[in-house]
Design a protein around this motif. Sequence first.
Motif, mmCIF file in Angstrom:
data_model
loop_
_atom_site.group_PDB
_atom_site.id
_atom_site.type_symbol
_atom_site.label_atom_id
_atom_site.label_comp_id
_atom_site.label_asym_id
_atom_site.label_seq_id
_atom_site.Cartn_x
_atom_site.Cartn_y
_atom_site.Cartn_z
ATOM 1 N N SER A 57 6.575 -18.718 -3.786
ATOM 2 C CA SER A 57 6.666 -17.523 -2.942
ATOM 3 C C SER A 57 5.549 -16.563 -3.314
ATOM 4 N N GLY A 58 5.060 -15.852 -2.315
ATOM 5 C CA GLY A 58 4.041 -14.832 -2.508
ATOM 6 C C GLY A 58 4.356 -13.649 -1.623
ATOM 7 N N THR A 59 3.519 -12.674 -1.662
ATOM 8 C CA THR A 59 3.735 -11.486 -0.842
ATOM 9 C C THR A 59 2.487 -11.156 -0.044
ATOM 10 N N VAL A 60 2.716 -10.583 1.128
ATOM 11 C CA VAL A 60 1.648 -10.038 1.953
ATOM 12 C C VAL A 60 1.930 -8.545 2.075
ATOM 13 N N ILE A 61 1.080 -7.732 1.485
ATOM 14 C CA ILE A 61 1.290 -6.286 1.421
ATOM 15 C C ILE A 61 0.577 -5.626 2.595
ATOM 16 N N PRO A 90 9.305 -6.303 5.439
ATOM 17 C CA PRO A 90 9.643 -5.113 4.640
ATOM 18 C C PRO A 90 10.971 -4.514 5.074
ATOM 19 N N SER A 91 11.772 -4.156 4.076
ATOM 20 C CA SER A 91 13.105 -3.637 4.370
ATOM 21 C C SER A 91 13.516 -2.673 3.275
ATOM 22 N N PRO A 92 14.054 -1.507 3.632
ATOM 23 C CA PRO A 92 14.521 -0.579 2.593
ATOM 24 C C PRO A 92 15.696 -1.147 1.812
ATOM 25 N N GLN A 93 16.534 -1.980 2.461
ATOM 26 C CA GLN A 93 17.659 -2.596 1.759
ATOM 27 C C GLN A 93 17.183 -3.561 0.678
ATOM 28 N N GLU A 94 16.091 -4.267 0.953
ATOM 29 C CA GLU A 94 15.532 -5.209 -0.018
ATOM 30 C C GLU A 94 14.630 -4.518 -1.036
ATOM 31 N N GLY A 95 14.352 -3.245 -0.808
ATOM 32 C CA GLY A 95 13.465 -2.522 -1.716
ATOM 33 C C GLY A 95 12.007 -2.814 -1.496
ATOM 34 N N ARG A 144 5.128 4.032 4.485
ATOM 35 C CA ARG A 144 3.708 3.706 4.660
ATOM 36 C C ARG A 144 3.323 2.368 4.064
ATOM 37 N N THR A 145 4.095 1.883 3.098
ATOM 38 C CA THR A 145 3.736 0.651 2.386
ATOM 39 C C THR A 145 4.936 -0.292 2.349
ATOM 40 N N LEU A 200 -3.773 -1.707 9.873
ATOM 41 C CA LEU A 200 -3.139 -1.679 8.560
ATOM 42 C C LEU A 200 -4.019 -2.379 7.531
ATOM 43 N N ARG A 201 -3.910 -1.945 6.307
ATOM 44 C CA ARG A 201 -4.591 -2.628 5.208
ATOM 45 C C ARG A 201 -3.715 -3.791 4.759
ATOM 46 N N VAL A 202 -4.267 -4.988 4.753
ATOM 47 C CA VAL A 202 -3.507 -6.196 4.414
ATOM 48 C C VAL A 202 -4.027 -6.743 3.082
ATOM 49 N N LEU A 203 -3.119 -6.950 2.129
ATOM 50 C CA LEU A 203 -3.496 -7.422 0.794
ATOM 51 C C LEU A 203 -2.615 -8.598 0.387
ATOM 52 N N PRO A 204 -3.182 -9.604 -0.269
ATOM 53 C CA PRO A 204 -2.348 -10.668 -0.838
ATOM 54 C C PRO A 204 -1.703 -10.186 -2.129
ATOM 55 N N GLY A 205 -0.524 -10.678 -2.412
ATOM 56 C CA GLY A 205 0.162 -10.322 -3.646
ATOM 57 C C GLY A 205 0.837 -11.528 -4.257
ATOM 58 N N GLY A 206 1.293 -11.391 -5.494
ATOM 59 C CA GLY A 206 1.996 -12.482 -6.167
ATOM 60 C C GLY A 206 1.128 -13.705 -6.325
ATOM 61 N N ALA A 207 1.711 -14.873 -6.015
ATOM 62 C CA ALA A 207 0.995 -16.141 -6.177
ATOM 63 C C ALA A 207 -0.221 -16.223 -5.268
ATOM 64 N N LEU A 208 -0.161 -15.601 -4.099
ATOM 65 C CA LEU A 208 -1.307 -15.634 -3.187
ATOM 66 C C LEU A 208 -2.517 -14.938 -3.807
ATOM 67 N N ALA A 209 -2.293 -13.792 -4.421
ATOM 68 C CA ALA A 209 -3.398 -13.071 -5.069
ATOM 69 C C ALA A 209 -3.925 -13.850 -6.268
#
Length: 705
Positions: free
Chosen positions: A74-78, A110-115, A122-123, A157-166
């Motif tokens: 799993s990775g993240t797309v910010i 993105p979800s406020p419930q998931e944090g 904005r992010t 929007l500014r798109v950034l890789p995160g986690g394993a993707l980064a």
Amino acid sequence: MVLGERAARAVAAVCRTCVRYRLVVIGAWVLLVLALVMTARVIGTPTDNDVSLPGTDAQLVRDLTASSATPLTSGTVIVVARDGRLDDGTLVATAASLWGAEHVTTVKPPSPQEGSLSADGRTGWFTVGLDVRRAELTKAMAHAVIEAAKPAADAGLRVLPGGALAQVIDGSGNTGNEFFGLILAALVLFLALGGLVGAALALLSAALSVLATLEIVGLAGNLTSMPAQASTLALMVGLGVGIDYSLFLLSRFRTLTRSGLTVSRAIQRAAADSGTAVVVAGVTVAVALAGLSLTEVPLLQTLAWTCGIAVLFAVLAALTLLPALTSLAGGPLARGGRLYNRLARRTGSGGFWARQADRVTRRPWLAGGSAVVLLVLLAAPATDLRLGQLDAGSSPEATAVRQANDAISAAFGPGAGTPLTVLGQLPTPVTGAQDSRVPPLVAMVWAQPGVAAVGPTTPSGDGRVVTVQVIASTSGGDPATADLVHRLRSQSVPGMTVHVGGSTAARVDLADRVTDKLPLVIGVVLLLSVAVLLFAFRAPLLALKAAVMDFISIGAAYGVLTAVFTWGWGVTWIGLSGPVPIPSFVPLMLFALLFGLSMDYEVFLLSDVQRRWKRTGDNLRSVREGLLGTGRVITAAAAIMVGVFLAFVPNNDPTIKMFGVGLAVAIAVDATVVRCLLVPATMAMLGNLNWWTPGRKRVRTAEPV
């Protein structure tokens, strides 16, 4: 002969065979490397920085929370809005586009419930599950996922890789500056060997051994977790020792041909003398690295055996490939050129090294005392050596992991990028989120100082495990976060057993494991290394003194590491934005590497001195002539290794920067202050006690030097 008659004869026999069948040997090496390269291209060379640590609390949490429904990777797309809040329509369109990307199996917007959505809107980040293992994730796959977030990019929007993707986009952190190390090595070889022929032979031998090493290390990633640093560290060590070993042998060959020996005979004698010293040096490095297996830390064990493979291939190339190549080009190499002859006159009898040898042995107390004072000054900062944890915020600002960390930290707080997982293990399944045993767990977490946020509780499928995500108020690399991990683990909750996991907790466990095993590893490495030297030289005081000298060089390296990375002296010059913590495993890994690598010069110097002492029986004369005969070669070899190590300092990985700085400083100090001042000074002071062997009378042999 030196270092044992049988060993010298065995090495000479191997060399003689390789010279006789030189075309077969050269062809075999070329075919081996080509086969490994082609196999690696077909099978792949995966890397995986997600290294396990069996028997720890963090690993237990990881095992208990793993399930068949969990994505392989799993990775993240910010996404970050430049103005205002994130638009719901854009997020929906982006999620749909991510679903269509190859290898994507799950997408959580993105979800406020998931944090995963900041309070100001904005992010946020998309959590993306992939159907490939982390080791199989390639840069192309990661870029494809980021490109699938095109709706967000089109919306401004500014798109950034995160986690394993980064992590996979950053790769091993190489910047291409490693080639400058090779250029410097070629220049030093040209000067030391007096022409292009000798430099080409040494570089070719080292290059083939390093290529074989890298492909084997890469292929091993298909069988076990292989961190990206493994191949980089193996490349550093392989290049350094490979070129050095070639220089030692070719320098001895040149000396022997100048004394009148034929090319074939000179090759065999060089193998018997310097070749045997290379074997002992290589064995010592292997023994030092083998000591890391006692840590029971897979990361260190992997780094140890990959570096060990690099040393093994360097020794094999020096004893088989290099003699075969030298026999083909031995004539021009033996004759040398005007440059070599001019340098030999300047540094030979009556030159710099002759004067240096005379100064050191005539006033050994002054030379030795001056060296000790200088080494103490270099090692003094090590008294403030503070170990910590690196996180994404420690990386250079241009890296993907650093940019992702900065974006998340700015929006969610410094601890959001490295959440802790607090796990409650129950004897019987919970009946739901309102189970009376669950609220006390959450209350306990909130009661701890340093907790910024606590996520919702999540029971496992069988209900015997409950997890809650905890965001610390400090970053993952802050010592306060490590203290929070220890506090959480020390708490008790009625009806359940508490465990803490996550990347920060895993690094805390790694530090604890390394600290616990440190005395054992140092003791075993010291004893085994002294045993190898004792077997080689049959001189207890000489072996023990060699180990002490290595400790001195390592102390200087630790001092410089502290000054640069903890105090921040010149840290911006090497690409970091400020001081960073020194991971717990770096000093231990450096100890094993340096203890072995420093022996290269010790063995090379002592073998030459011992060869002369066996012939003359005059200790002082042997020390002088040994320093005269090896000083220029050791200095050239050290310059090569220092250049190779410094070439890796621009690497984007802070850990590689630490290894580059530490190894370069230690080798520079070892080859100059220690080997050219302290070692000959102490040998001059000890006299014939250097060669004392209990219960055995030494027999000197009148063999040519």
